[in-house]
Design a protein around this motif. Sequence first.
Motif, PDB file in Angstrom:
ATOM      1  N   SER A 134     -14.570  88.914  23.202  1.00  0.00           N
ATOM      2  CA  SER A 134     -13.683  89.924  22.636  1.00  0.00           C
ATOM      3  C   SER A 134     -12.499  90.180  23.557  1.00  0.00           C
ATOM      4  O   SER A 134     -12.489  89.801  24.729  1.00  0.00           O
ATOM      5  N   HIS A 135     -11.490  90.871  23.021  1.00  0.00           N
ATOM      6  CA  HIS A 135     -10.295  91.161  23.806  1.00  0.00           C
ATOM      7  C   HIS A 135     -10.626  92.048  24.999  1.00  0.00           C
ATOM      8  O   HIS A 135     -10.035  91.910  26.079  1.00  0.00           O
ATOM      9  N   SER A 136     -11.572  92.952  24.834  1.00  0.00           N
ATOM     10  CA  SER A 136     -11.971  93.808  25.951  1.00  0.00           C
ATOM     11  C   SER A 136     -12.616  92.986  27.062  1.00  0.00           C
ATOM     12  O   SER A 136     -12.403  93.252  28.251  1.00  0.00           O
ATOM     13  N   VAL A 137     -13.415  91.974  26.682  1.00  0.00           N
ATOM     14  CA  VAL A 137     -14.002  91.082  27.688  1.00  0.00           C
ATOM     15  C   VAL A 137     -12.900  90.308  28.406  1.00  0.00           C
ATOM     16  O   VAL A 137     -12.930  90.153  29.633  1.00  0.00           O
ATOM     17  N   VAL A 138     -11.919  89.841  27.649  1.00  0.00           N
ATOM     18  CA  VAL A 138     -10.821  89.076  28.243  1.00  0.00           C
ATOM     19  C   VAL A 138     -10.048  89.936  29.245  1.00  0.00           C
ATOM     20  O   VAL A 138      -9.710  89.497  30.349  1.00  0.00           O
ATOM     21  N   LEU A 139      -9.783  91.201  28.866  1.00  0.00           N
ATOM     22  CA  LEU A 139      -9.059  92.092  29.774  1.00  0.00           C
ATOM     23  C   LEU A 139      -9.845  92.332  31.054  1.00  0.00           C
ATOM     24  O   LEU A 139      -9.293  92.292  32.163  1.00  0.00           O
ATOM     25  N   GLY A 140     -11.145  92.588  30.915  1.00  0.00           N
ATOM     26  CA  GLY A 140     -11.973  92.826  32.091  1.00  0.00           C
ATOM     27  C   GLY A 140     -12.097  91.593  32.963  1.00  0.00           C
ATOM     28  O   GLY A 140     -12.037  91.671  34.197  1.00  0.00           O
ATOM     29  N   PHE A 141     -12.264  90.443  32.310  1.00  0.00           N
ATOM     30  CA  PHE A 141     -12.373  89.182  33.040  1.00  0.00           C
ATOM     31  C   PHE A 141     -11.072  88.879  33.788  1.00  0.00           C
ATOM     32  O   PHE A 141     -11.081  88.459  34.950  1.00  0.00           O
ATOM     33  N   THR A 142      -9.939  89.131  33.129  1.00  0.00           N
ATOM     34  CA  THR A 142      -8.640  88.880  33.748  1.00  0.00           C
ATOM     35  C   THR A 142      -8.438  89.780  34.961  1.00  0.00           C
ATOM     36  O   THR A 142      -7.984  89.332  36.025  1.00  0.00           O
ATOM     37  N   LEU A 143      -8.765  91.072  34.803  1.00  0.00           N
ATOM     38  CA  LEU A 143      -8.616  92.019  35.909  1.00  0.00           C
ATOM     39  C   LEU A 143      -9.511  91.624  37.087  1.00  0.00           C
ATOM     40  O   LEU A 143      -9.071  91.586  38.241  1.00  0.00           O
ATOM     41  N   GLY A 144     -10.774  91.326  36.780  1.00  0.00           N
ATOM     42  CA  GLY A 144     -11.695  90.938  37.845  1.00  0.00           C
ATOM     43  C   GLY A 144     -11.297  89.633  38.510  1.00  0.00           C
ATOM     44  O   GLY A 144     -11.368  89.499  39.739  1.00  0.00           O
ATOM     45  N   ALA A 145     -10.868  88.656  37.690  1.00  0.00           N
ATOM     46  CA  ALA A 145     -10.467  87.364  38.247  1.00  0.00           C
ATOM     47  C   ALA A 145      -9.243  87.509  39.144  1.00  0.00           C
ATOM     48  O   ALA A 145      -9.132  86.812  40.163  1.00  0.00           O
ATOM     49  N   ALA A 146      -8.324  88.407  38.781  1.00  0.00           N
ATOM     50  CA  ALA A 146      -7.157  88.636  39.633  1.00  0.00           C
ATOM     51  C   ALA A 146      -7.582  89.164  41.001  1.00  0.00           C
ATOM     52  O   ALA A 146      -7.040  88.757  42.036  1.00  0.00           O
ATOM     53  N   VAL A 381      -7.814 104.042  22.646  1.00  0.00           N
ATOM     54  CA  VAL A 381      -8.253 103.675  21.298  1.00  0.00           C
ATOM     55  C   VAL A 381      -9.774 103.620  21.163  1.00  0.00           C
ATOM     56  O   VAL A 381     -10.350 104.116  20.199  1.00  0.00           O
ATOM     57  N   SER A 382     -10.457 102.999  22.115  1.00  0.00           N
ATOM     58  CA  SER A 382     -11.901 102.761  21.960  1.00  0.00           C
ATOM     59  C   SER A 382     -12.599 102.856  23.303  1.00  0.00           C
ATOM     60  O   SER A 382     -12.493 101.951  24.136  1.00  0.00           O
ATOM     61  N   ARG A 383     -13.333 103.950  23.514  1.00  0.00           N
ATOM     62  CA  ARG A 383     -14.063 104.108  24.766  1.00  0.00           C
ATOM     63  C   ARG A 383     -15.201 103.082  24.912  1.00  0.00           C
ATOM     64  O   ARG A 383     -15.423 102.580  26.025  1.00  0.00           O
ATOM     65  N   PRO A 384     -15.961 102.762  23.846  1.00  0.00           N
ATOM     66  CA  PRO A 384     -16.988 101.723  24.015  1.00  0.00           C
ATOM     67  C   PRO A 384     -16.417 100.383  24.471  1.00  0.00           C
ATOM     68  O   PRO A 384     -16.995  99.707  25.326  1.00  0.00           O
ATOM     69  N   GLU A 385     -15.266  99.978  23.902  1.00  0.00           N
ATOM     70  CA  GLU A 385     -14.663  98.718  24.311  1.00  0.00           C
ATOM     71  C   GLU A 385     -14.115  98.802  25.730  1.00  0.00           C
ATOM     72  O   GLU A 385     -14.106  97.815  26.471  1.00  0.00           O
ATOM     73  N   PHE A 386     -13.661  99.997  26.124  1.00  0.00           N
ATOM     74  CA  PHE A 386     -13.225 100.171  27.507  1.00  0.00           C
ATOM     75  C   PHE A 386     -14.404  99.997  28.458  1.00  0.00           C
ATOM     76  O   PHE A 386     -14.265  99.422  29.545  1.00  0.00           O
ATOM     77  N   VAL A 387     -15.581 100.485  28.041  1.00  0.00           N
ATOM     78  CA  VAL A 387     -16.788 100.305  28.851  1.00  0.00           C
ATOM     79  C   VAL A 387     -17.108  98.821  28.995  1.00  0.00           C
ATOM     80  O   VAL A 387     -17.478  98.349  30.077  1.00  0.00           O
ATOM     81  N   VAL A 388     -16.966  98.067  27.893  1.00  0.00           N
ATOM     82  CA  VAL A 388     -17.199  96.620  27.951  1.00  0.00           C
ATOM     83  C   VAL A 388     -16.229  95.979  28.933  1.00  0.00           C
ATOM     84  O   VAL A 388     -16.601  95.127  29.751  1.00  0.00           O
ATOM     85  N   MET A 389     -14.956  96.389  28.865  1.00  0.00           N
ATOM     86  CA  MET A 389     -13.952  95.863  29.786  1.00  0.00           C
ATOM     87  C   MET A 389     -14.323  96.158  31.234  1.00  0.00           C
ATOM     88  O   MET A 389     -14.270  95.274  32.109  1.00  0.00           O
TER      89      MET A 389
END
Length: 522
Positions: A134-146, A381-389
Amino acid sequence: MARPKSQRWLPFLTWLPKQTRFSISRDALVGLSGAVLALPQSIAYALIAGLPPEYGLYAAIVPVIIACLWGSSWHLICGPTAAISIVLYASVSPLAVPGSQDYIGLILLLTFLAGVFQWLLGMLKFGALANFVSHSVVLGFTLGAAVVIALGQLPNVLGINVPSQATALDSLLSLSAHVREWDGASLGLGLATLLLGVALKRWRPRWPTLLITLVLASLIVWLLPQVFGHVHRVQSFVGRLPPFSPLKLDVETVLRLLPSAVAVGMLGLVTSLSIARSLAARSQQMLDANQEVRAQGLSNVVGALFSGYLSSGSFTRSGLSYEGGARSPLAGVFSALWVALFAVTGATLIAHIPIPAMAASILLISWGLVDSRAIAGLWRVSRPEFVVMALTCVATLLLELQTAIYAGVLASLFFYLKRTSRPRIQQWHEGDEEILRVGGSIFFGASHYLQVRLQRSQGSLVVIDAQHINFIDYSGVEMLHQEARRLRGLGRSLTLRRARPQVIEELRKLEGPDKCPIQFET
């Protein structure tokens, strides 16, 4: 409208004729910056994989050209990566001595098998795997990878030697143990390069920032040997074009390598698709996941025949392609061609680049990968998706990079199943009827929730408004039959109103059309 057969087999024909003189020159310049970055990285990753340094260069030439021409992403650049290199070393080092000809042959055979596996997945249209990221996973992965990339480069900025670590936490702990060994000249050169890069990106964003900073840093080191003479530089090498490498396909070795090939092939795909989706979201591009999967497989199959070990999407190089303003996949092709040119003729020039300046440039690239605007929007927009991120980001810092992606996907699926297991139900009375409008499919995860609502109903005629039910599985069918029989025993009835034909068909299959205890209304 279906694409012509020539474009299906040669997908670069859809965009290559549209290139202009300006776009080609821009891509050539971006490709040059990417090549300058790829050269030292590729050599380092080859050493991590237990291979001679030139094999890193080979992996940055033929596989990159194939992946760019046959892929669908505008900015995804493939090549050797740290995660893939570590996994390859762990898989093959028990079978042969690292660096030996037998070891090299096993690595290339494993690459070939992984490429075949990836290509078959693409041909079977399993590119839908990207939909589970999901996009939230991509955002979290991108932030962590950086952060992971930045921590990995800090020792080079400080001028200290720290062993490569598998996770960001391990890298931080290892760095803290050696932080007092920092070198002032290296740190000064790295900070100067970083500040110049920030200034150029702010005031001259269209200029080739990486190339300018590295050239200036190399000149400073060359002009001031009394100050910077001890600063580490990119390792020199004797280069040549990738040689053809025939593979030994004996059955016993293939069977022994197959499990590792499947695992590392899947790792490469998930990583590449995550990066491609991240950049496609920022560039407003529609990504063809199946085409991308086929391209990844084809690049590794062909690459293995030309001495290139397993490649996958590179966050650093792909981020540079996007930030540098690449106009098409030609930027990646030019990057590979520049690498090939430098590998043959420019080895002595590359050896003048100071490592702290290169590391500082990578720090700047990693900062550009962080999409702070999207992260803030996700919070609103979405706290659950933010948690996933957030969970994906933390997993990226604490676990190996590939494991973090899987953790993020599992977190997304958990929240999705939790949400769909409680479909929205509107309930009201109309005379003797008690109506329940169900806003979601009835599957094994949601059937119990709906059953509890049905058992609490009080009307003599219980009606389910089923116009929004698109799907029902065996658990849902069995539950509705059970509730219909229970209500009949109480002198009441269960009716489905405005149900879709496929839903009615599934409900009548269980006991036959004549014995179905549920009534249907249009």
